[in-house]
Each structure stands twice: as structure tokens, then as C-alpha cells.
Design a protein around this motif. Structure first.
Motif, PDB file in Angstrom:
ATOM      1  N   ALA A 189      37.128  27.307  29.482  1.00  0.00           N
ATOM      2  CA  ALA A 189      38.452  26.814  29.873  1.00  0.00           C
ATOM      3  C   ALA A 189      39.080  26.004  28.752  1.00  0.00           C
ATOM      4  N   HIS A 227      41.653  31.226  36.535  1.00  0.00           N
ATOM      5  CA  HIS A 227      42.096  31.568  35.178  1.00  0.00           C
ATOM      6  C   HIS A 227      42.476  33.036  35.014  1.00  0.00           C
ATOM      7  N   THR A 258      45.375  34.699  36.081  1.00  0.00           N
ATOM      8  CA  THR A 258      46.778  35.136  36.081  1.00  0.00           C
ATOM      9  C   THR A 258      47.250  35.385  34.655  1.00  0.00           C
ATOM     10  N   SER A 271      47.433  32.941  31.425  1.00  0.00           N
ATOM     11  CA  SER A 271      46.397  31.905  31.367  1.00  0.00           C
ATOM     12  C   SER A 271      45.788  31.888  29.972  1.00  0.00           C
ATOM     13  N   SER A 272      45.496  30.695  29.524  1.00  0.00           N
ATOM     14  CA  SER A 272      44.949  30.558  28.178  1.00  0.00           C
ATOM     15  C   SER A 272      43.491  30.122  28.271  1.00  0.00           C
ATOM     16  N   ARG A 279      44.349  35.009  25.627  1.00  0.00           N
ATOM     17  CA  ARG A 279      45.331  34.967  26.703  1.00  0.00           C
ATOM     18  C   ARG A 279      45.094  36.121  27.662  1.00  0.00           C
TER      19      ARG A 279
END
Lengths: 402, 533
Positions: free
Chosen positions: A322, A355, A357, A360-361, A382
Motif C-alpha cells: 500500500a 485497492h 478500483t 488506485s496507487s 496504478r
């Protein structure tokens, strides 16, 4: 047409040869063969790069024969298949093809494959894994016969922007009117061939199905007539690159069949694989429905997504985090490549909610081999929409006459 | 003895006794191993009973020996080498056969000759067996938790077990509980339709067990034999190079390298008890050897009913030891052959003759073989597990000649007709030889020498009660915290200073070494010493 020598018994030669083997052997410059579903098949003919670009630029032949094929026939065939797969088979018309998944009672994917409707009560199911025990167990109570026909059908994938032109060269009248996921039988020059507009490359392409005795004639005709359209045989490595760009899943790479998993939590539902669009909850009962309804209500915990990763080193087997400091592990990459066509560093990965979608990074730890010295790079990744590459020509009917 | 005070005596130089001794010696204890035979190894021995032939007289394949133990005790450095063998087969009465091959595609095509459905169900079968193995594997090298003790250690261990069971998910919990109690025949029926396929896989559910394939509990026995495959590493199933005695020889070498001592020809008469404490042993010749710790690798009956006076033990405990099921059911033939026997059922060139070969082609035949045992005689059509290790291990027989190991199920410890004698033993051996000869026309003419061992012989020579190869049946009532006696499953006994370290304890029989390693760790924990894995 027979091969050069009689094959040895299975305990001395476990892998079968496809009807195209002698031709493939002759053109294979690297002697690079790999096992696939009990057959020996070509991994690379010349170079992966040349073969890959032929898929995106010209026309390619890929020996599909090892794909496991089942004939499903009988008055109960449609009801049987509707109970087996998650999609609504009643909507599949004769001479149409559908991509499907099927699950166990827990809603975990056993396999994915293509379902061909050959007649009113006759279907062909093409699968990655052999599973007659599951298909027969599921058939109990239905008036249907399920038989494996893998060895009775030889198949070639003809894929690439000039593939339609090659088929026209063969004299298959009206082949250009074939729509995506449509199939039709043709006869030309003494050759009876069934053509479906399907494939695993995300490009314009067809799959050709013939009796094994016609296999060599089909191969030779295609190679001769297709010469001016740049036709060449390809191996599994090049195909794998095209399928990642197309965003297709590979069994045993991006997911493991629920029939094979040992560890709790290793099986995947269609929702987790991003294949929720294949699940029709309205069509009535199907195997795994109750578990999938519950999962839909609860929301999946993880999902397979596409990633676009900084840099140009493929994030093979990368763990995903994350944050750059790699504190919270949130997933891992199952397929990764540098896309020569898109000029993007792409991957398929299983990622934990939330995470998943697009936009999302995340961070991927990518291992680089710098002349045998390994280095680790945290690269930004990404979440992006799949497919990564989807040219209009894959759907255009008729295809452009190139 | 050098006169230095001993810390521990290990009774019996079988593989578990040696493993326990090795761990203790490595922890710095002064250890003496006493063995009544003039050779070490117990049931893991290689002996030359015929010129230039080496027999694995008792145990004959190495699949269960824990790699953790091989590594910790540096057994490869001390000469142990496990070499894999490829597959196996069952020859059928109609002249056909089913072979097992390592290669997945070869195996699928082979099983397909009998049933395509079974060939593909085999993957599901392997998956489910492996799932159970993965659940059990972490329990092998641990003391089984005692559900009644309420000690923090046991509660933690039980919680961990419960947690792992819970993580399996509800369906797999059901599967696991059913698996531990059902019969092998019922289990196999859930996957396969072909008789020959079921019969082949059912074999390992009865080996060493006084139960038939239709007896509840045999599915677990089948799993017990699979445990060796869970490492998924090359060499998980195979022969010890030089025979099974190579396992014991490497353990003995490892022990000596750590300063331990072994005395052979030193059978014990009894364990010395003083004030509720084991304080040493008395040898057959009257010699007394004292040590504050005694580990017995003898089975639980031999330890408590034959080597300790009953008055030293709690009455109920003695009764439970008496009730422990440890029934002889297996025999063994070791045969020196002048050449390679021909088996017409197997195609020439098929590698399956280099693995385990069988001739029982239905579960029904196995069950009938068991009926004979219940009637107090050896099976008229016995289940045999036959291997020719010399095809792979060149050290077992002279060039061009072969050693054959034939494990035989079922053979009773006591015959209904009276005691075993030379004539009965010969008749038993002839039954087995005739069984093999039915499938190999040149077999009898090749026999140079045959060692025939009944359960009675195995008890007499090896010391295993009734010749039971597992030191006690592997049924749920005698596994985990029930093995050997509820409340005494953690290698400790009613007597202070006395520990059990043989296969009567968790996780049971087979040349696994886990009971010995676990017992040594229990001892070290009680001594307050650091315990390493």
C-alpha cells in the motif's frame, strides 16, 4: 497423415504429438518444446519477439490441438450446461461461441473455457484442464452425454491483422462476414474446416477446427497461401505476451483450479477474478450460485486487476504494498510483461480490497538482474482498466482487407 | 564405561532410540544406548544372510523419515543417502496391470486404460490426501496437546489446532473428521469406479494394520503412508542406499560423533525403579547401570508389562497398557535371486517394475485376506508389497543378481492350529512364493535363498510385541493424545525419569524418527535445557 515414426508407449513417451507435430518440428529452429495438456508443443520457433510482432502485424499459426475438448450432446445439454456454468447458456444461439467459467459448490472457479454451440442439442466445451469426472458427476439427472474429443479434432489458431485475408486466400467464401464469437463450416479445395472468430490474442483472429487427417493439408495450405500476408507459426511464449495485453487469464498462472488447490484461500471465485460479468444470478440455479450470492452481498475481499507499473522491468512475481515503505502487503503479481505495442509496463495482479478500483496507487517491489547482481526497486503501480490493448480491428466486420 | 556418570540410558538401538539419543547427546548429555542384539537398528537394519546379498530385513522403503531430523542430526554427512524409485504396479489375475508413474501425463494415460474418469479423478484424490497431510504435518514433530490437562502449553497447542481446523473452513472440517474415522474402501469409493485403481491405492491402508480395507479407521492408515510425499521434494519416497540399515548406521555415527555410546549384546532384564523414579536398568547378565533418565524405545507393552514390576505402576495404567492394541498382522520374505524375475503382466521396458509391485487386484480380495487372519491363519491369497531394490541400489546384490523384499499382509502372530514351527513357517513362505510365481514363470528357479519372517519371528528377533511394525495400531483411539495411553501421550510416564521414545508414541510407526525426536525434546524441556528444532 501420419507422423514420421510410431510413438512409443506412454511410459516411455508420456507426451503425445499433435497432427501438426512434423511441420512444427521442421520449422522449430530452437528445438524448444514444452508439455501442454499431455502433448509436446512448441514454446519458441525462432525468437519470441518476431513471433509476438507477427501476432500484432501479420498472421500467425498456433497449434491449439492440446486444448481439452468435450462434446456435450443430448436433449438435456442446454439445461445441463446452464447448471454447470455461471453464464446463461439459453442465450447462446446455434453457431455462436461464449466464454464461460464454472465453479464448485463453494463458488470457486474450477476452470474457464469456451463453449461452442454446434447444433440445437450439441455443444463443444474447450477447457484448460481435463475434468471428465467433474463433468460426469455434474451430469447426473440430465439427459446428456459428455465425451472427450480432444484427439478427434485438430485445431489451429490463426491470429493477427491479416488473418482474414489469409482465409480469403484459401477461398473460404464469405469468411469476412463472420462476426466475433460466430462459427461456420467451410469447404474449399478439398478441405472441410470449421472456422470460429475466437482467439486468445485480443486481436483480429480465428480458430480453425478440422479432422486430424486433414491437419497437414490445412497447415500446408495456410502456410503457402498466407506467405504473402506474413504468416508464421508461433509458440506459447509469444502467445502469452499477446494474452496478457488482451487481459485474458491463464489457468495455473493467474488462478489455480479449485480442483487443484491445497491451501485454504487459494481458490478464486469469478467475482475475485474480475469475471463477475460472466455470472448470471437471474437465470436460475447453477452450481456455486448460493455461495456467489453470499459473496456478492458481502463483497469480494480481493480482486484480479490490471496494473500499469513505472519503469520498464516486468514486475514478475512482485509483491504489492500500500505504501512505498512496504509495511502493508496487499497483493501479488501473477502475470507481468513489458508491452512492446502499448509501451507500458503491465501486469495482472490479485489485490486486496479496497485497492482494486482503477486509479488506485500501489507499490510493487521489482527485482532487477543487473549482470547477475540483483537489485530491488519499489515502483509505483496504478490500477488500470483491462484489456491493456484492444484494437478496433478485433471487432470490425468485415475486417479491413490488408 | 569410562566411569563418567551417565545422564541418560536409551533402551533399544532402533531408529527412534538412536534419534532420541542423538538429540540428547547434542544437547550435551552423556548418553548410553543399550541394544540386546549384536547389531543396531531394530527394524531398520541391513543384514547379510546370504553371501554378498544385503537385505533390508524388516522395514524396506524410506518415505517417512523426517527431513528436519536428517538435517538436524547431519545424517547425510554420516552416510545416509535416500534414492527415489519410480512408481509401482498391481498385476491383475487376468494378465493385465495398473502401473503408477511419476510423470503426470504417463500416469493419466495409464489409469485411463482402466477408466478415463478415474484418471481425472486421481487429481482430486491426490489433492484431498495432500490437504489432509498438510493439516497433519505440523503435528508430527510436536507433542500432541492433552485436551484434559488445562496446562497453558496444552491449551495453547489445542487452540492452535482448533484455529488451524477453523481456518480450513466448514467443509474441510467435515472432511477431516470423516477422513480420520472412515474406511479406506469408503474413502476410495468417493473418487474411483475402477476396481483395480481402488485396490492399488487401498494397499497402503492395510500395511502393518490388523484391519481390513473396509474397517473404519483405515483411511487414516492410508494417509500415514502418504506422509512422506508431502515435502514435494526429490527423494521423498525411496530406498536408503545400502538398505534400511543405512538409516541406523548414520544415526549411530551421528551419535558417536556427539559423544554418545552404544552397547550391543546388552539386553535389559528390567528398568530399576526406586521411590516412583526410574534410576537405571539391570541387564540380562545382572549388570546394573544407573542413570537419572531412562528412555525406552521398546513398545509400551514391552516397557511396562515386561520390564517393570506391576507394583511400581498405577493399576489402572497397567490395565490400559494391557488394552493397547498391538496386533501382529504382517510377515516378511527377503529373497536372494540369481537374476531378474520376469513378470509377463508388465510390458518389457516399463519402469513400474522398479517400484512397489502387488498382485491383489480387488478390495474384496484384501478383505478376504483379512478374513483368513481373523480365522487365525495366514492369508491364502496374501496382499504383498514386493520390491527389487537392487535394480536401483547397486550395493544390495552382486552384479546381475537381485534382492527382493516381500512384505506380506496378513499373517497372524498366533496360529489357530497351534504355535509357529519350522514347518508352518515354510508353509507360509511357500504360500507367498507361490503367489509371486503365479505372476512370474521364472521366479522360483531364481531363488538362491529366502528369509521367511512371521510376526512371531519379528517379535523374537526385533522385540516388537506380536511383531506389530507400528508398535501399536494407527487407529483414532490410539493416535494423538490417545497414543499410547490417554494422559501419557507426551512421552512422559507414571514414573519420574522414565520416558517413552518409540513408535508406540505420537505420531506412530514407520521409519519416521519423530517419536524419538519429540521424546528427546520432552526430556530436555523437563531438564530446563534449551530445546532446538
Amino acid at each position: 497423415m501420419s507422423n514420421e515414426r510410431e510413438p512409443l508407449p506412454h511410459y516411455q513417451e508420456p507426451l503425445l504429438q499433435t497432427p501438426f507435430h512434423d511441420r512444427a518440428r521442421a520449422l522449430s529452429q530452437l528445438d524448444s518444446f514444452i508439455p501442454w495438456s499431455g502433448y509436446t508443443t512448441v514454446d519458441v520457433f525462432t525468437t519470441v519477439e518476431q513471433e509476438y510482432f507477427a501476432i500484432r502485424n501479420a498472421a500467425t499459426l498456433y497449434d491449439l490441438t492440446p486444448m481439452v475438448k468435450y462434446r456435450v450432446a443430448g436433449p438435456g445439454a442446454q439445461r445441463y450446461l446452464n447448471r454447470l456454468v455461471t453464464r446463461d447458456v439459453a442465450k447462446l444461439k446455434v453457431n455462436r461461441v461464449s466464454y464461460c467459467v464454472w465453479c464448485d459448490d463453494s463458488g470457486h472457479v474450477i476452470d474457464d473455457g469456451t463453449l461452442f454451440r454446434l447444433g440445437e442439442d450439441e455443444y463443444r466445451l474447450c477447457t484448460a484442464e481435463r475434468q471428465i469426472d467433474w463433468l460426469l458427476d455434474s451430469a447426473s439427472g440430465f439427459d446428456v452425454a459428455v465425451t472427450e474429443v480432444t484427439e478427434q479434432i485438430a485445431a489451429l489458431a490463426l491470429q493477427g491483422p491479416t488473418s482474414c485475408a489469409v482465409l480469403k486466400q484459401l477461398g473460404l467464401a464469405g469468411v469476412e462476414r463472420l462476426k466475433p464469437f460466430e462459427l461456420r463450416g467451410f469447404e474449399a479445395g478439398g478441405l472441410r474446416v470449421t472456422v470460429s472468430r475466437t482467439g486468445f490474442t485480443g486481436d483480429l483472429g480465428y480458430e480453425l477446427w478440422v479432422a486430424p487427417e486433414d491437419a497437414i493439408l490445412l497447415w500446408d495450405t495456410l502456410m503457402t497461401r498466407g506467405k504473402s500476408r506474413g504468416i508464421r507459426p508461433i509458440g506459447s511464449r509469444a502467445l502469452n505476451l499477446a494474452r496478457i495485453e488482451a487481459g485474458f487469464l491463464a489457468p495455473n498462472v493467474d488462478f489455480v483450479s479449485a480442483e487443484r488447490t491445497l491451501r485454504v484461500g487459494s481458490s478464486r471465485s469469478p467475482l475475485e477474478l474480475g469475471l463477475g460479468w460472466l455470472v448470471d444470478f437471474e437465470k436460475g440455479h447453477f452450481t456455486g450460485r448460493r455461495a456467489l450470492l453470499e459473496e456478492r452481498r458481502r463483497g469480494p475481499r480481493r480482486q484480479l486487476v490490471g496494473l500499469d507499473i513505472d519503469g520498464n522491468k516486468p514486475a514478475v512475481n512482485a509483491l504489492l504494498y500500500a505504501e512505498r515503505s512496504a509495511r502493508n502487503e496487499i497483493g501479488s503479481v501473477s502475470s507481468a510483461m513489458w508491452s512492446p505495442t502499448c509501451k507500458r509496463n503491465i501486469a495482472l495482479a490479485m489485490v486486496d480490497v479496497p485497492h482494486i478500483t482503477p486509479g488506485s496507487s500501489l507499490w510493487a517491489d521489482v527485482y532487477l538482474n543487473r549482470e547477475l547482481v540483483w537489485e530491488r526497486r519499489m515502483c509505483r503501480a496504478r490500477v488500470v482498466e483491462r484489456p491493456f490493448f484492444a484494437p478496433d480491428r478485433r471487432r470490425a466486420t468485415p475486417p479491413a482487407d490488408v | 564405561m569410562s566411569g563418567a556418570k551417565l545422564d541418560a540410558i536409551v533402551v533399544g538401538a532402533g531408529h527412534n532410540g538412536l534419534v532420541a539419543a542423538c538429540y540428547l547427546a547434542r544437547a550435551g548429555l552423556k548418553v548410553l544406548v543399550l541394544e540386546r542384539n549384536d547389531y543396531v537398528g531394530g527394524a531398520a537394519v541391513s543384514r547379510q544372510l546370504y553371501e554378498n546379498f544385503t537385505y533390508s530385513n524388516c522395514s524396506y522403503v524410506c518415505s517417512l523419515l523426517r527431513p528436519e531430523i536428517m538435517r538436524a542430526l547431519e545424517l547425510p554427512k554420516h552416510g545416509l543417502q535416500i534414492i527415489p524409485y519410480d512408481g509401482g504396479c498391481t498385476m491383475m489375475s487376468d494378465g493385465g496391470h495398473l502401473a503408477i508413474y511419476d510423470n503426470h501425463d504417463a500416469l493419466r494415460r495409464e489409469i485411463s486404460r482402466h477408466s478415463q474418469r478415474d484418471a481425472e479423478a486421481y487429481d482430486r484424490y491426490s489433492r484431498d490426501v495432500m490437504r489432509q497431510c498438510k493439516f497433519i504435518k505440523p503435528l508430527l514433530l510436536r507433542e500432541p496437546p492433552d485436551p484434559a490437562s488445562f496446562r497453558p502449553r496444552d491449551i495453547r497447542s489445542l487452540l492452535d489446532l482448533g484455529f488451524r481446523l477453523n481456518r480450513l473452513g466448514s467443509e474441510r472440517i467435515y472432511d477431516t473428521l470423516r477422513f480420520w474415522t472412515m474406511s479406506a474402501a469408503d474413502f476410495l469409493d468417493e473418487y474411483f469406479e475402477s476396481e483395480i485403481v481402488k485396490a492399488h491405492f487401498a494397499g497402503s491402508s492395510i500395511i502393518g494394520t490388523a484391519l481390513g480395507p473396509r474397517s473404519p479407521g483405515t483411511a487414516y492408515v492410508l494417509l500415514h503412508h502418504y506422509m512422506g510425499e508431502i515435502d514435494d521434494t526429490v527423494g521423498a519416497w525411496g530406498f536408503a542406499r545400502g538398505g534400511m540399515g543405512a538409516v541406523s548406521a548414520s544415526l549411530a555415527a551421528s551419535l558417536r560423533a556427539s559423544g554418545g555410546t552404544i552397547r550391543t549384546d546388552a539386553g535389559i532384564d528390567r528398568i530399576l525403579v526406586h521411590g516412583g523414579r526410574a534410576v537405571g536398568v539391570v541387564l540380562h547378565d545382572g549388570e546394573e547401570i544407573r542413570a537419572p533418565l531412562v528412555l525406552s524405545s521398546m513398545d509400551v507393552k514391552r516397557t511396562f508389562l515386561e520390564s517393570i514390576e506391576a507394583k511400581e505402576l498405577p493399576g489402572e495404567f497397567v490395565q490400559q497398557v494391557r488394552n493397547f492394541k498391538i496386533r501382529g498382522s504382517s510377515g516378511k520374505l527377503n529373497i536372494a535371486l540369481d537374476g531378474l524375475p520376469v513378470f509377463p503382466a508388465i510390458p518389457a521396458g516399463a519402469p513400474c517394475s522398479r517400484g512397489d509391485m502387488h498382485v491383489t487386484d480387488t478390495i474384496e480380495m484384501m478383505e478376504r485376506a483379512y478374513d483368513d487372519w481373523k480365522d487365525g491363519t495366514w492369508s491364502r491369497a496374501p496382499y504383498i508389497d514386493m520390491l527389487i531394490p537392487s535394480q536401483i541400489d547397486p550395493t544390495m546384490a552382486p552384479d546381475g543378481k537381485h534382492y527382493m523384499s516381500v512384505f506380506v499382509q496378513y499373517c497372524p502372530y498366533e496360529l489357530a492350529s497351534g504355535p509357529w514351527d519350522a514347518q508352518q513357517r515354510k508353509a507360509f513362505g511357500d504360500t507367498v512364493i507361490d503367489t509371486i510365481a503365479n505372476h512370474s514363470p521364472n521366479f522360483k528357479s531364481l531363488i538362491l535363498h529366502a528369509e521367511v519372517r512371521t510376526p512371531w519371528d519379528i517379535e523374537r528377533e526385533v522385540g516388537l510385541t506380536e511383531g506389530n511394525i507400528f508398535q501399536g495400531e494407527l487407529t483414532m483411539d490410539q493416535l494423538l493424545f490417545n497414543r499410547p495411553i490417554p494422559g501419557y501421550a507426551q512421552y512422559r510416564t507414571p514414573l519420574d525419569g522414565l520416558y517413552l521414545c518409540g513408535s508406540s508414541t505420537h505420531p506412530g510407526g514407520g521409519v519416521m524418527g519423530a517419536p524419538g525426536a519429540n521424546a528427546a525434546r520432552a526430556v530436555l524441556r523437563d531438564l530446563g535445557r534449551a530445546v532446538t528444532q
